[in-house]
Scaffold this active site. Structure first.
Site, PDB file in Angstrom:
ATOM      1  N   HIS A 151       4.215  13.185   3.229  1.00 25.81           N
ATOM      2  CA  HIS A 151       5.349  12.558   2.571  1.00 25.81           C
ATOM      3  C   HIS A 151       6.693  13.421   3.068  1.00 25.81           C
ATOM      4  O   HIS A 151       7.942  12.965   3.362  1.00 25.81           O
ATOM      5  CB  HIS A 151       5.444  12.829   1.092  1.00 25.81           C
ATOM      6  CG  HIS A 151       4.470  11.783   0.507  1.00 25.81           C
ATOM      7  ND1 HIS A 151       3.921  11.887  -0.620  1.00 25.81           N
ATOM      8  CD2 HIS A 151       3.677  10.941   0.990  1.00 25.81           C
ATOM      9  CE1 HIS A 151       2.976  11.100  -1.081  1.00 25.81           C
ATOM     10  NE2 HIS A 151       2.999  10.193   0.217  1.00 25.81           N
ATOM     11  N   HIS A 172      -1.060   0.629   3.465  1.00 26.27           N
ATOM     12  CA  HIS A 172      -2.017   1.489   2.561  1.00 26.27           C
ATOM     13  C   HIS A 172      -1.251   2.144   1.406  1.00 26.27           C
ATOM     14  O   HIS A 172      -1.216   3.308   1.389  1.00 26.27           O
ATOM     15  CB  HIS A 172      -3.183   2.321   2.958  1.00 26.27           C
ATOM     16  CG  HIS A 172      -3.918   1.602   3.964  1.00 26.27           C
ATOM     17  ND1 HIS A 172      -3.587   1.180   5.317  1.00 26.27           N
ATOM     18  CD2 HIS A 172      -5.481   1.224   3.893  1.00 26.27           C
ATOM     19  CE1 HIS A 172      -4.519   0.749   5.873  1.00 26.27           C
ATOM     20  NE2 HIS A 172      -5.738   0.590   5.114  1.00 26.27           N
ATOM     21  N   SER A 193       3.563   7.241  -1.373  1.00 29.22           N
ATOM     22  CA  SER A 193       4.735   7.023  -0.183  1.00 29.22           C
ATOM     23  C   SER A 193       5.608   5.836  -0.359  1.00 29.22           C
ATOM     24  O   SER A 193       6.718   6.043   0.146  1.00 29.22           O
ATOM     25  CB  SER A 193       3.793   6.632   1.035  1.00 29.22           C
ATOM     26  OG  SER A 193       2.846   5.693   0.697  1.00 29.22           O
ATOM     27  N   GLU A 231      -1.454  -3.423  -0.609  1.00 27.90           N
ATOM     28  CA  GLU A 231      -2.399  -2.720  -1.245  1.00 27.90           C
ATOM     29  C   GLU A 231      -3.600  -3.483  -1.599  1.00 27.90           C
ATOM     30  O   GLU A 231      -3.413  -4.733  -1.950  1.00 27.90           O
ATOM     31  CB  GLU A 231      -1.721  -1.979  -2.429  1.00 27.90           C
ATOM     32  CG  GLU A 231      -2.602  -1.368  -3.550  1.00 27.90           C
ATOM     33  CD  GLU A 231      -3.532  -0.299  -3.051  1.00 27.90           C
ATOM     34  OE1 GLU A 231      -3.380   0.574  -2.307  1.00 27.90           O
ATOM     35  OE2 GLU A 231      -4.987  -0.470  -3.213  1.00 27.90           O
ATOM     36  N   ASP A 272      -4.949  -7.275   2.593  1.00 26.66           N
ATOM     37  CA  ASP A 272      -5.502  -6.008   3.701  1.00 26.66           C
ATOM     38  C   ASP A 272      -4.266  -5.633   4.179  1.00 26.66           C
ATOM     39  O   ASP A 272      -3.448  -6.456   5.034  1.00 26.66           O
ATOM     40  CB  ASP A 272      -6.446  -6.673   4.567  1.00 26.66           C
ATOM     41  CG  ASP A 272      -6.929  -5.842   5.529  1.00 26.66           C
ATOM     42  OD1 ASP A 272      -7.691  -4.786   5.263  1.00 26.66           O
ATOM     43  OD2 ASP A 272      -6.427  -5.779   6.708  1.00 26.66           O
ATOM     44  N   GLY A 273      -4.008  -4.417   4.587  1.00 30.08           N
ATOM     45  CA  GLY A 273      -2.745  -3.840   5.257  1.00 30.08           C
ATOM     46  C   GLY A 273      -2.769  -3.915   6.697  1.00 30.08           C
ATOM     47  O   GLY A 273      -1.720  -4.477   7.277  1.00 30.08           O
ATOM     48  N   ASP A 286      -2.038   4.926   6.143  1.00 31.83           N
ATOM     49  CA  ASP A 286      -2.566   5.891   5.411  1.00 31.83           C
ATOM     50  C   ASP A 286      -3.877   5.346   4.884  1.00 31.83           C
ATOM     51  O   ASP A 286      -4.109   5.518   3.546  1.00 31.83           O
ATOM     52  CB  ASP A 286      -1.429   6.361   4.437  1.00 31.83           C
ATOM     53  CG  ASP A 286      -2.045   7.618   3.765  1.00 31.83           C
ATOM     54  OD1 ASP A 286      -2.913   8.274   4.149  1.00 31.83           O
ATOM     55  OD2 ASP A 286      -1.175   7.493   2.528  1.00 31.83           O
TER      56      ASP A 286
HETATM   57  C1  LIG Z   1      -4.615   7.262   0.627  1.00 29.55           C
HETATM   58  S1  LIG Z   1      -4.333   6.121  -0.504  1.00 29.55           S
HETATM   59  C2  LIG Z   1      -2.796   5.578   0.037  1.00 29.55           C
HETATM   60  C3  LIG Z   1      -1.625   6.529  -0.739  1.00 29.55           C
HETATM   61  C4  LIG Z   1      -0.399   6.259  -0.384  1.00 29.55           C
HETATM   62  N1  LIG Z   1       0.078   5.889   1.090  1.00 29.55           N
HETATM   63  C5  LIG Z   1       0.764   7.451  -0.649  1.00 29.55           C
HETATM   64  O1  LIG Z   1       1.087   8.249   0.138  1.00 29.55           O
HETATM   65  O2  LIG Z   1       1.060   7.556  -1.685  1.00 29.55           O
HETATM   66  C6  LIG Z   1      -5.122   4.595   0.378  1.00 29.55           C
HETATM   67  C7  LIG Z   1      -4.673   3.309  -0.569  1.00 29.55           C
HETATM   68  O3  LIG Z   1      -5.245   2.328   0.370  1.00 29.55           O
HETATM   69  C8  LIG Z   1      -5.801   1.194  -0.380  1.00 29.55           C
HETATM   70  N2  LIG Z   1      -6.725   0.434   0.385  1.00 29.55           N
HETATM   71  C9  LIG Z   1      -7.884   0.593   0.874  1.00 29.55           C
HETATM   72  N3  LIG Z   1      -8.090  -0.223   1.896  1.00 29.55           N
HETATM   73  C10 LIG Z   1      -7.032  -1.015   2.064  1.00 29.55           C
HETATM   74  C11 LIG Z   1      -6.818  -2.210   2.931  1.00 29.55           C
HETATM   75  N4  LIG Z   1      -7.802  -2.581   4.112  1.00 29.55           N
HETATM   76  N5  LIG Z   1      -5.637  -2.586   2.922  1.00 29.55           N
HETATM   77  C12 LIG Z   1      -4.618  -2.128   1.983  1.00 29.55           C
HETATM   78  N6  LIG Z   1      -4.808  -1.251   1.244  1.00 29.55           N
HETATM   79  C13 LIG Z   1      -6.035  -0.549   1.231  1.00 29.55           C
HETATM   80  C14 LIG Z   1      -6.675   2.180  -1.500  1.00 29.55           C
HETATM   81  O4  LIG Z   1      -6.990   1.200  -2.596  1.00 29.55           O
HETATM   82  C15 LIG Z   1      -5.664   3.145  -1.831  1.00 29.55           C
HETATM   83  O5  LIG Z   1      -4.743   2.886  -2.835  1.00 29.55           O
END
Ligand SMILES: C[S@@+](CC[C@H](N)C(=O)[O-])C[C@H]1O[C@@H](n2cnc3c(N)ncnc32)[C@H](O)[C@@H]1O
Length: 284
Positions: free
Chosen positions: A18, A41, A104, A122, A147-148, A168
């Site tokens: 961050h 993500h 984030s 997400e 899906d991101g 991320d």
């Molecule tokens: C490391 S955390 C993200 C933290 C966030 N970026 C932050 O810094 O506050 C990863 C997130 O990605 C989500 N996730 C996992 N696979 C994903 C995908 N293919 N597309 C979108 N989100 C996904 C998970 O549910 C989780 O909430």
């Protein structure tokens, strides 16, 4: 998918990621033209550090809880991150530790101006719903339950042509590096001037070396690698992470170096270390 960021919120990796995010967005804000922030993500956006999950993980103790008491001495990017933390903890007593930590999307929202946009993906419905709730009053933000990686393919480049992509992922799967690289390859082809920040754990040295080799093969012009360790390299457990920064705005390097030095001294004064190096650095 088992991953819940609630267990890890506010840990050293969040503080590192961050802080770098703040530096990149601040640099983009030096020009008045609007930017667009993509978070592939995104997570839930806000985390209660007194929840059962956070207490069980106990990871904020080595991150925001260590940083908070010395925030007055922090360099500007870390101070800006702490201001974003303060904003989600209204009425916090002077000597108390924060109860909530922003993810984030909320850190980016704190940096965004009225004309900037946030596009957030997400995959987990409960997390996406929480994120929507936390950003419900913010017309600049759009939350996608999808899906991101697929979102990046569909929605880049943005109309603004200026902006940042944060990738991320949870790194639950050994194929995550490959997915990241594939998303970067596709996105960079369509939006070569976009800034991209890829976060990754430094847990598996051969996998990280392979990732760096693959990044080199993409023949990107400017790639800066930032790393933070909060324990000696041979120590067990998760205690080091990195970010690959593609097209970092000019003059970010000094701010990142200063910030990483401060975080190392604050979070891990005994055995911590940091590293900043150009994997590729073509001029103009
Ligand atoms: C490391 S955390 C993200 C933290 C966030 N970026 C932050 O810094 O506050 C990863 C997130 O990605 C989500 N996730 C996992 N696979 C994903 C995908 N293919 N597309 C979108 N989100 C996904 C998970 O549910 C989780 O909430």
């Amino acid at each position: 998918m088992n991953y819940r960021h609630q267990f890890h919120a506010g840990n050293f990796a969040d503080i590192f990621k961050h802080s770098v995010l703040v530096i990149l967005l601040d640099a983009l804000s030096r020009k008045s033209a609007p930017w667009c922030y993509f978070d592939s993500h995104a997570g839930a956006g806000l985390y209660n550090l007194q929840s059962d999950e956070s207490r069980r993980g106990g990871e904020a103790a080595g991150g925001i809880c260590r940083l908070w008491p010395v925030r007055a001495a922090a360099p500007a990017p870390v101070a800006a991150l702490c201001a974003a933390v303060a904003a989600v903890n209204p009425g916090l007593d002077h000597g108390a530790l924060p109860r909530f930590y922003p993810g984030s999307p909320l850190v980016a929202a704190a940096m965004a101006r009225a004309s900037d946009r946030l596009v957030l993906a997400e995959l987990q419905p409960e997390e996406a719903q929480l994120l929507r709730t936390h950003l419900r009053r913010d017309a600049r933000a759009a939350v996608h339950l999808r899906d991101g990686y697929e979102m990046l393919k569909a929605l880049t480049p943005p109309a603004e042509r200026r902006g940042l992509v944060l990738i991320d992922p949870p790194f639950e799967s050994p194929t995550e590096f490959a997915h990241m690289l594939q998303a970067l390859r596709v996105m960079h082809g369509r939006w070569p001037e976009g800034v991209c920040a890829l976060w990754y754990p430094l847990k598996d040295p051969p996998a990280v070396q392979r990732f760096e080799r693959e990044l080199l093969r993409l023949k990107l012009r400017r790639v800066l690698l930032a790393e933070l360790r909060v324990a000696a390299p041979a120590a067990p457990g998760f205690n080091a992470c990195g970010m690959a920064l593609i097209n970092p705005p000019w003059q970010c390097e000094h701010a990142i170096e200063t910030t990483l030095g401060f975080l190392r001294d604050t979070l891990a004064p005994q055995a911590g270390s940091h590293r900043l190096r150009w994997l590729a650095s073509a001029q103009a």
